[in-house]
Design an enzyme around this catalytic site. Structure first.
Site, mmCIF file in Angstrom:
data_model
loop_
_atom_site.group_PDB
_atom_site.id
_atom_site.type_symbol
_atom_site.label_atom_id
_atom_site.label_comp_id
_atom_site.label_asym_id
_atom_site.label_seq_id
_atom_site.Cartn_x
_atom_site.Cartn_y
_atom_site.Cartn_z
ATOM 1 N N GLY A 9 65.706 72.077 25.433
ATOM 2 C CA GLY A 9 64.592 71.518 26.184
ATOM 3 C C GLY A 9 63.926 70.430 25.367
ATOM 4 O O GLY A 9 64.590 69.737 24.582
ATOM 5 N N GLY A 12 63.840 71.700 21.568
ATOM 6 C CA GLY A 12 65.219 71.881 21.131
ATOM 7 C C GLY A 12 65.961 70.570 21.002
ATOM 8 O O GLY A 12 66.733 70.369 20.058
ATOM 9 N N LYS A 78 62.803 79.324 26.031
ATOM 10 C CA LYS A 78 61.485 79.814 26.398
ATOM 11 C C LYS A 78 61.378 81.293 26.020
ATOM 12 O O LYS A 78 62.364 82.036 26.052
ATOM 13 C CB LYS A 78 61.240 79.636 27.897
ATOM 14 C CG LYS A 78 61.187 78.179 28.349
ATOM 15 C CD LYS A 78 59.938 77.479 27.835
ATOM 16 C CE LYS A 78 59.778 76.110 28.484
ATOM 17 N NZ LYS A 78 58.543 75.415 28.025
ATOM 18 N N LYS A 185 49.901 79.263 14.793
ATOM 19 C CA LYS A 185 50.472 78.399 15.837
ATOM 20 C C LYS A 185 50.088 78.916 17.227
ATOM 21 O O LYS A 185 49.742 78.130 18.125
ATOM 22 C CB LYS A 185 51.993 78.353 15.689
ATOM 23 C CG LYS A 185 52.746 77.645 16.834
ATOM 24 C CD LYS A 185 52.461 76.159 16.881
ATOM 25 C CE LYS A 185 53.185 75.484 18.057
ATOM 26 N NZ LYS A 185 54.647 75.659 18.024
ATOM 27 N N ASN A 193 47.065 74.756 25.228
ATOM 28 C CA ASN A 193 48.038 74.703 26.320
ATOM 29 C C ASN A 193 47.479 74.973 27.710
ATOM 30 O O ASN A 193 47.682 74.183 28.639
ATOM 31 C CB ASN A 193 49.196 75.662 26.025
ATOM 32 C CG ASN A 193 50.106 75.146 24.936
ATOM 33 O OD1 ASN A 193 49.726 74.293 24.141
ATOM 34 N ND2 ASN A 193 51.314 75.679 24.874
ATOM 35 N N ASN A 203 46.677 66.211 25.645
ATOM 36 C CA ASN A 203 46.070 67.031 24.599
ATOM 37 C C ASN A 203 44.780 66.431 24.050
ATOM 38 O O ASN A 203 43.831 67.142 23.731
ATOM 39 C CB ASN A 203 47.058 67.238 23.450
ATOM 40 C CG ASN A 203 48.241 68.095 23.844
ATOM 41 O OD1 ASN A 203 48.284 68.643 24.947
ATOM 42 N ND2 ASN A 203 49.209 68.228 22.953
ATOM 43 N N ASN A 252 50.232 63.453 24.193
ATOM 44 C CA ASN A 252 51.297 64.374 24.578
ATOM 45 C C ASN A 252 50.843 65.311 25.695
ATOM 46 O O ASN A 252 49.686 65.708 25.763
ATOM 47 C CB ASN A 252 51.727 65.209 23.361
ATOM 48 C CG ASN A 252 53.004 65.975 23.623
ATOM 49 O OD1 ASN A 252 53.905 65.486 24.283
ATOM 50 N ND2 ASN A 252 53.093 67.184 23.096
ATOM 51 N N GLU A 253 51.787 65.666 26.566
ATOM 52 C CA GLU A 253 51.571 66.719 27.545
ATOM 53 C C GLU A 253 52.003 68.033 26.913
ATOM 54 O O GLU A 253 53.133 68.148 26.434
ATOM 55 C CB GLU A 253 52.403 66.483 28.803
ATOM 56 C CG GLU A 253 52.025 65.289 29.626
ATOM 57 C CD GLU A 253 52.877 65.222 30.879
ATOM 58 O OE1 GLU A 253 52.464 65.767 31.919
ATOM 59 O OE2 GLU A 253 53.961 64.641 30.803
ATOM 60 N N SER A 254 51.134 69.022 26.907
ATOM 61 C CA SER A 254 51.534 70.321 26.380
ATOM 62 C C SER A 254 52.692 70.871 27.202
ATOM 63 O O SER A 254 52.877 70.510 28.366
ATOM 64 C CB SER A 254 50.357 71.304 26.421
ATOM 65 O OG SER A 254 50.039 71.650 27.759
#
EC number: 1.1.1.169
Length: 303
Positions: A9, A12, A78, A185, A193, A203, A252-254
């Site tokens: 994804g 990855g 996921k 994290k 998120n 974000n 960035n889009e979470s």
């Protein structure tokens, strides 16, 4: 080093591109898709934060048996797919190290049910990534990456994994406290998120206006109390770290926002849901995290 990235994804694909860029032999393992077809035909294009593009050429596979020849398997599926991925690894792996770079709590424990626990590595990264089109991943922001053994002491094999990531451009450090890193994290993700997904904002919005700042701070602060009750001493500056991550990955889009917008299942259960579950065990009130979790569930009509 022969590396298989399981789950190509956004993250990855970025990891595969980073490792392949460092001249590591990389295979992206996933379901047949237009993305993998494009990577096979044209290579993987990684768009850097400065706008430049680097093309790498990892191999592509859809058959899990490819992990039999791997020295390292990087699990990026996921969190709700961890169990099925772990079962496949248990049938195919032959001594490879297995590194989880996933979101959420509990992934390493699931992997250790199917592969030897002393081969499992726990990793975290705050690098931002977004798959913008088939064959293309955007590196949306730099960050920190840490790895460490799930069980036992770190050794030269762990150091070699960190070196492979660092050589490719994702600076990686070895930690003796990987579970602390995972919790920190998770707390960053809990702060960023769901709020960005529900408000449909990048974000950076969470550090650019008071409402965003309040939600982030309250969610992370609640999560810190739960981590401490679980016996994990997280950094006192984790709220500030969440702010820094939001600022560093401002455009960035979470991943949760991407999933919710695309009608895909989110990882809310391994993040907010997992924290709520552990809070319940310790009779700790987490109203902000619980509300965020329920709103995401409502948005995806799940539970």
């Amino acid at each position: 080093m022969r590396v298989v990235v399981q789950g190509p994804g956004s993250l990855g694909s970025l990891v595969g591109g980073v490792l392949a860029g460092g001249e590591t032999a990389v295979t992206l393992l996933g379901h047949q898709s237009e993305h993998l077809t494009r990577v096979r035909e044209d290579g993987l294009r990684v768009v850097q934060p400065d706008g430049t593009t680097r093309v790498t050429r990892p191999s592509v596979a859809t058959d899990p048996s490819v992990v039999a020849d791997a020295d390292l398997v990087v699990v990026c599926v996921k969190s709700y797919d961890t169990a099925s991925a772990a079962r496949a690894l248990g049938r195919q792996c032959d001594g490879a190290m297995v590194l989880t770079l996933q979101n959420g709590l509990g992934n390493a424990a699931v992997l250790a049910e199917h592969v030897p626990a002393d081969t499992v590595l726990v990793g975290t990264t705050t690098h931002g990534a977004a798959r913008t089109e088939p064959g293309v991943v955007r590196h949306a922001g730099g960050g920190e990456t840490t790895i460490g053994r799930y069980r036992g002491a770190n050794d030269a094999r762990v150091a070699s994994v960190a070196a492979a990531f660092s050589t490719g451009g994702m600076e990686t450090t070895v930690t003796a406290s990987p579970q602390r890193a995972v919790w920190e994290k998770v707390l960053v993700n809990v702060g960023i998120n769901a709020a960005t997904a529900l408000a449909d904002v990048d974000n950076g919005a969470l550090v650019e206006c008071p409402p965003g700042e309040r939600v982030l701070e309250r969610a992370v602060t609640e999560g810190v109390r739960v981590a401490e009750a679980e016996g994990v001493s997280v950094s006192e500056s984790v709220v500030e770290r969440a702010r820094q991550v939001a600022a560093r990955t401002a455009s960035n889009e979470s991943s949760m926002r991407q999933d919710l917008a695309g009608g895909a299942r989110t990882e809310v259960e391994s993040l907010h849901g997992a924290v709520v579950e552990r809070a319940r065990d310790h009779d700790i009130a987490v109203p902000v995290i619980r509300t965020l979790a329920d709103l995401v569930r409502l948005a995806q009509r799940d539970g």
